[in-house]
Design a protein around this motif. Structure first.
Motif, mmCIF file in Angstrom:
data_model
loop_
_atom_site.group_PDB
_atom_site.id
_atom_site.type_symbol
_atom_site.label_atom_id
_atom_site.label_comp_id
_atom_site.label_asym_id
_atom_site.label_seq_id
_atom_site.Cartn_x
_atom_site.Cartn_y
_atom_site.Cartn_z
ATOM 1 N N ILE A 1 0.867 -1.179 0.000
ATOM 2 C CA ILE A 1 0.000 0.000 0.000
ATOM 3 C C ILE A 1 0.900 1.224 0.000
ATOM 4 O O ILE A 1 1.773 1.355 0.860
ATOM 5 N N THR A 2 0.703 2.085 -0.978
ATOM 6 C CA THR A 2 1.612 3.231 -1.169
ATOM 7 C C THR A 2 0.813 4.528 -1.279
ATOM 8 O O THR A 2 0.851 5.203 -2.306
ATOM 9 N N ASP A 3 0.069 4.858 -0.244
ATOM 10 C CA ASP A 3 -0.741 6.068 -0.313
ATOM 11 C C ASP A 3 0.141 7.317 -0.354
ATOM 12 O O ASP A 3 1.254 7.324 0.163
ATOM 13 N N HIS A 4 -0.398 8.375 -0.994
ATOM 14 C CA HIS A 4 0.356 9.615 -1.172
ATOM 15 C C HIS A 4 0.608 10.317 0.164
ATOM 16 O O HIS A 4 -0.341 10.650 0.888
ATOM 17 N N ASP A 5 1.869 10.569 0.453
ATOM 18 C CA ASP A 5 2.273 11.450 1.562
ATOM 19 C C ASP A 5 1.652 11.085 2.913
ATOM 20 O O ASP A 5 1.389 11.976 3.733
ATOM 21 N N LYS B 1 1.596 21.966 -5.711
ATOM 22 C CA LYS B 1 1.629 21.687 -4.271
ATOM 23 C C LYS B 1 3.074 21.699 -3.775
ATOM 24 O O LYS B 1 4.006 21.648 -4.564
ATOM 25 N N VAL B 2 3.206 21.772 -2.479
ATOM 26 C CA VAL B 2 4.534 21.753 -1.869
ATOM 27 C C VAL B 2 5.116 20.349 -2.032
ATOM 28 O O VAL B 2 4.412 19.360 -1.856
ATOM 29 N N GLU B 3 6.366 20.278 -2.372
ATOM 30 C CA GLU B 3 7.022 18.979 -2.531
ATOM 31 C C GLU B 3 8.404 19.012 -1.893
ATOM 32 O O GLU B 3 8.981 20.085 -1.726
ATOM 33 N N LEU B 4 8.926 17.849 -1.547
ATOM 34 C CA LEU B 4 10.266 17.788 -0.968
ATOM 35 C C LEU B 4 11.278 17.634 -2.098
ATOM 36 O O LEU B 4 10.982 16.955 -3.083
ATOM 37 N N PRO B 5 12.455 18.235 -1.956
ATOM 38 C CA PRO B 5 13.485 17.967 -2.959
ATOM 39 C C PRO B 5 13.760 16.456 -3.012
ATOM 40 O O PRO B 5 13.809 15.809 -1.954
ATOM 41 N N LEU B 6 13.897 15.919 -4.222
ATOM 42 C CA LEU B 6 14.066 14.467 -4.372
ATOM 43 C C LEU B 6 15.224 13.923 -3.537
ATOM 44 O O LEU B 6 15.102 12.884 -2.890
ATOM 45 N N ARG B 7 16.322 14.654 -3.544
ATOM 46 C CA ARG B 7 17.499 14.148 -2.833
ATOM 47 C C ARG B 7 17.233 14.036 -1.332
ATOM 48 O O ARG B 7 17.610 13.051 -0.689
ATOM 49 N N GLU C 1 3.926 6.798 -1.255
ATOM 50 C CA GLU C 1 4.340 7.460 -2.495
ATOM 51 C C GLU C 1 4.490 8.940 -2.137
ATOM 52 O O GLU C 1 3.514 9.635 -1.865
ATOM 53 N N LEU C 2 5.731 9.357 -2.091
ATOM 54 C CA LEU C 2 6.067 10.684 -1.598
ATOM 55 C C LEU C 2 6.128 11.679 -2.761
ATOM 56 O O LEU C 2 6.686 11.382 -3.812
ATOM 57 N N SER C 3 5.564 12.894 -2.529
ATOM 58 C CA SER C 3 5.601 13.946 -3.557
ATOM 59 C C SER C 3 6.919 14.675 -3.483
ATOM 60 O O SER C 3 7.206 15.339 -2.486
ATOM 61 N N THR C 4 7.712 14.567 -4.522
ATOM 62 C CA THR C 4 9.008 15.239 -4.510
ATOM 63 C C THR C 4 9.179 16.067 -5.782
ATOM 64 O O THR C 4 8.395 15.975 -6.716
ATOM 65 N N CYS C 5 10.230 16.848 -5.791
ATOM 66 C CA CYS C 5 10.454 17.741 -6.909
ATOM 67 C C CYS C 5 11.928 17.701 -7.290
ATOM 68 O O CYS C 5 12.797 17.625 -6.419
#
Ligand code: AMP
Ligand code: ZN
Ligand code: FE
Length: 287
Positions: free
Chosen positions: A34-38, A165-171, A62-66
């Protein structure tokens, strides 16, 4: 057969987590995540369910990243802990989504559509709020006929009411998930709008940042894309993951396990995933 990308009504799917897990068990899937968003709200419930049912049900996210001005979805599996830092960054993302809702709703209202923030929050309930909640609401209100129309006209990146939307830097996100005892994989890299050459260069770079895997099998991939990711996984020593991206009635053409009818993520993906789990936990000092 396995399925490593499933969404529930804890984010923008329509089925409950138990309904999804029970269906996976009925289908005899060898492993499922199960990989719910954030959100990781069900992590403990899923572990308990896995034990009770003697099944390989994996808690994930499933994390929102940028990265380079593009949204990249990053999958994380197992979440063996500690989770405090991850929880606090998730809280920041949730707050960002609430602010974003206000903006989208404001834009819809200025287009003459009668929708309120309360409507959206009610539609999402306790779940991570996402654009699919708004799309469904617009459909229920008769503003659009289908959810796809809601995206095309209003909610997609070039839509009239879009707001990022706000996202975390991928790294940072890769490090954050590793520290939380999670194996990382880029979700549906085939959906990224990059040339194969640019995509390969990005994946090579992200591998150097510690990225563990890529979603090498996904319902919408062409044969060429599947072959491409197979080659990339081999060349850069990525583990391969694969999943249906099931969202219940929010993506009615996608079924658990089989996706659009042609997906079949093989059991042989499990062993490298488990090996990687040990490696990640060893590096992060998770016992
Ligand atoms: P959000 O988390 O609010 O950015 O919403 C992301 C979700 O919206 C994705 O997981 C997809 O399910 C859906 N989505 C995003 N873009 C589109 C699109 N252009 N058409 C249909 N669904 C989309
Ligand atoms: Zn989703
Ligand atoms: Fe995604």
């Amino acid at each position: 057969m396995i399925d490593l990308q499933l969404h529930t009504n804890d984010s923008d799917g329509t089925w409950s987590w138990t309904h999804v897990l029970e269906k996976c068990l009925d289908m005899n899937l060898s492993a499922f995540a199960i990989t719910d968003h954030d959100t990781i709200v069900r992590r403990n419930d899923i572990l308990g369910w896995a034990k009770a049912n003697d099944a390989m049900a994996i808690p994930g996210i499933e994390l929102s990243t940028c990265e380079s001005d593009q949204t990249i979805h990053l999958l994380g599996y197992f979440l063996d802990g500690p989770l405090e830092n991850l929880e606090s960054r998730l809280e920041f993302l949730r707050e960002g989504r609430l602010q974003r809702n206000k903006k989208i709703v404001g834009k819809l209202q200025s287009l003459g559509i009668s929708v309120t923030e309360e409507d959206v929050l009610k539609a999402a309930g306790r779940a991570t709020v996402g654009r699919p909640h708004i799309a469904r609401l617009l459909m229920q209100k008769g503003v659009v006929k289908t959810m796809q129309e809601a995206f095309d006209k209003y909610l997609a990146a070039n839509g009239q009411a879009y707001y990022p939307k706000v996202e975390l830097p991928l790294r940072e996100a890769i490090d954050l998930l590793h520290a939380a005892g999670a194996v990382t994989s880029i979700s549906h890299p085939g959906l990224l709008k990059r040339t194969p050459e640019a995509l390969e260069a990005s994946l090579k770079l992200w591998r150097s940042w510690g990225l563990d895997g890529i979603e090498a099998l996904y319902p919408s991939y062409s044969l060429e894309q599947t072959a491409f990711f197979e080659r990339i996984a081999w060349k850069y020593d990525f583990i391969r993951t694969g999943g249906s991206d099931f969202h219940g009635e929010n993506k009615p053409h996608i079924q658990i396990g089989t996706g659009n009818g042609h997906l079949n993520v093989p059991d042989e993906f499990i062993e490298p995933l488990l090996k990687k789990r040990e490696e990640v936990n060893r590096h992060s000092g998770v016992s």
